[in-house]
Design an enzyme around this catalytic site. Structure first.
Site, PDB file in Angstrom:
ATOM      1  N   TRP A 130       0.759  -1.626  -0.038  1.00 42.92           N
ATOM      2  CA  TRP A 130      -0.397  -0.112  -0.099  1.00 42.92           C
ATOM      3  C   TRP A 130       0.902   1.510  -0.120  1.00 42.92           C
ATOM      4  O   TRP A 130       2.007   1.420   0.929  1.00 42.92           O
ATOM      5  CB  TRP A 130      -0.642  -0.089   1.302  1.00 42.92           C
ATOM      6  N   ASP A 211      -1.155  -6.243   8.722  1.00 42.40           N
ATOM      7  CA  ASP A 211      -2.229  -5.520   8.419  1.00 42.40           C
ATOM      8  C   ASP A 211      -3.653  -5.924   8.214  1.00 42.40           C
ATOM      9  O   ASP A 211      -3.453  -7.238   7.734  1.00 42.40           O
ATOM     10  CB  ASP A 211      -1.960  -4.515   7.509  1.00 42.40           C
ATOM     11  N   LYS A 246     -14.264  -1.142   5.551  1.00 39.84           N
ATOM     12  CA  LYS A 246     -14.388  -1.655   4.451  1.00 39.84           C
ATOM     13  C   LYS A 246     -15.589  -2.537   5.223  1.00 39.84           C
ATOM     14  O   LYS A 246     -16.111  -2.876   4.454  1.00 39.84           O
ATOM     15  CB  LYS A 246     -13.157  -2.747   3.748  1.00 39.84           C
TER      16      LYS A 246
END
Ligand code: LMR
Length: 396
Positions: A130, A211, A246
């Site tokens: 990311w 993560d 999310k």
């Protein structure tokens, strides 16, 4: 003073959303930022979230501060979801949680904590990762190193390079692993490969920072936790940065958590005191609203079941769009084999589109994808798929 400043570069992901907004092309498509859209192109508020929010508002009695670590019920709910309610780590009380503003907040607190106590040791990130990862850890004062991950030839995992590189990382260093739905590639290790990763982590005494921002959006809640489970061995230590942006669609409420697992209860409690220092010197204590919604849902069996069903629908739509996308690209006569997109998981697909093609999609067709070729599959709908596939065919 400020006149001397140069302009900072635009954010490679959130900057795309701003550029998208100002584009007047009616056919424009934003496949940049990782935000779910339903079949009609909307980012909905989940029904379970709406119900929980109404209850939270009706029952809220005060706007006074939460404690530095946040709500205790929220911490318990987070740990149960991550590890499953019966896990040894929970019964031996060797995990502690600080509630954070989103997964990004959790990563930054982890970075501050690591920099303060283990600042001489770098953190290792997958290549690619990311775009914000290196910036967060560098801002915290950590040195960043990378390990190989993606194989551009097969569009899959470069398993041997990954395992060889992990086995060479010096003892005591931190290794960031994407728990599932790898961002940006959508390529995850198999369960067997996770076992090998966990063996190396244990043998070399590395500290995993997982993560975990997409739990439930790959193959299912427990299926997506297979890597975390492999790492969660007796006596292990690890950090988990998780997010409800999310899987609860709570993006702008900024709801996340940093969970620390210590070798035993006392170690975890000591480490927690330092996490609290990191929080207090960063944002003092967390925002309450989003976490109250999550606690309300996870603490109520019927609402939890409704929410799991809503996540299952999102997951199905994303995976269905993967199939539709491969079919659509083929139907445009593109010879390149894109079938790997069906194997990837989560919101993202590393499409293999190069910098020139990404630029042409943006400039000529008002289609926004992240440089490097990351597509947010959850932004595709039956209304924009044909235009997208036609545009890809044109730039190829
Ligand atoms: C993404 O990768 O698009 C998301 O994690 C959103 C963000 O903050 O970049």
């Amino acid at each position: 003073m400020f006149e001397q400043l140069e302009m900072a570069p635009t954010d490679p992901i959130l900057g795309l959303s701003a550029a998208f907004k100002s584009n007047s092309n009616p056919e424009k498509i934003n496949l940049g930022v990782g935000v779910y859209q339903d079949g009609s192109g909307q980012t909905p508020i989940l029904d379970s979230v709406k119900t929980a929010e109404e209850r939270v508002l009706a029952n809220e009695k005060s706007k006074s501060y939460l404690s530095i670590e946040g709500s205790p019920e929220y911490g318990i709910a987070v740990r149960k979801l991550l590890l499953g309610p019966e896990h040894e780590i929970l019964s031996s009380e060797r995990a502690v949680t600080v509630q954070s503003p989103g997964g990004t907040g959790a990563l930054r607190i982890a970075g501050d904590f690591l920099a303060r106590h283990y600042g001489d040791r770098p953190i290792w990130l997958s290549e690619p990762t990311w775009a914000n990862h290196p910036k967060i850890f560098q801002a915290a004062g950590l040195q960043v190193e990378t390990y190989p991950y993606f194989d551009a030839e097969t569009n899959g995992l470069n398993e041997s390079a990954l395992l060889t590189a992990l086995a060479k990382i010096p003892e005591g260093h931190t290794v960031l692993l994407h728990g599932c739905c790898h961002n940006p590639t959508g390529v995850d290790p198999s369960p067997a490969c996770w076992g090998q990763i966990a063996d190396i982590i244990a043998e070399r005494n590395l500290l995993p920072l997982v993560d975990f921002a997409y739990q439930g959006l790959g193959d299912g809640f427990r299926e997506d936790a297979v890597g975390l489970e492999a790492l969660s061995r007796p006596g292990c230590e690890l950090l988990i940065a998780s997010s409800f942006s999310k899987n609860f669609g709570l993006y702008k409420e900024r709801v996340g958590a940093l969970t620390l697992v210590g070798a035993d209860r006392d170690t975890a409690a000591k480490a927690m005191s330092h996490l609290k220092v990191a929080v207090r010197t960063s944002y003092s204590n967390p925002p309450a609203h989003g976490s109250a919604i999550v606690s309300e849902i996870l603490g109520d069996e019927a609402l939890s079941a409704q929410w799991e069903g809503e996540v299952a629908q999102m997951r199905k739509r994303i995976n269905d769009m993967r199939v539709e996308l491969v079919r659509g690209l083929k139907a445009k006569g593109i010879e390149h084999n894109f079938s790997f997109i069906e194997q990837q998981r989560g919101m993202f697909s590393f499409s293999g589109l190069g910098a020139e093609q990404v630029e042409a999609l943006r400039g000529k067709y008002a289609i926004y994808i992240v440089s490097g070729g990351r597509i947010n599959v959850a932004g595709l709908t039956s209304a924009n798929l044909d235009y997208f596939c036609e545009s890809v065919a044109a730039v190829l």
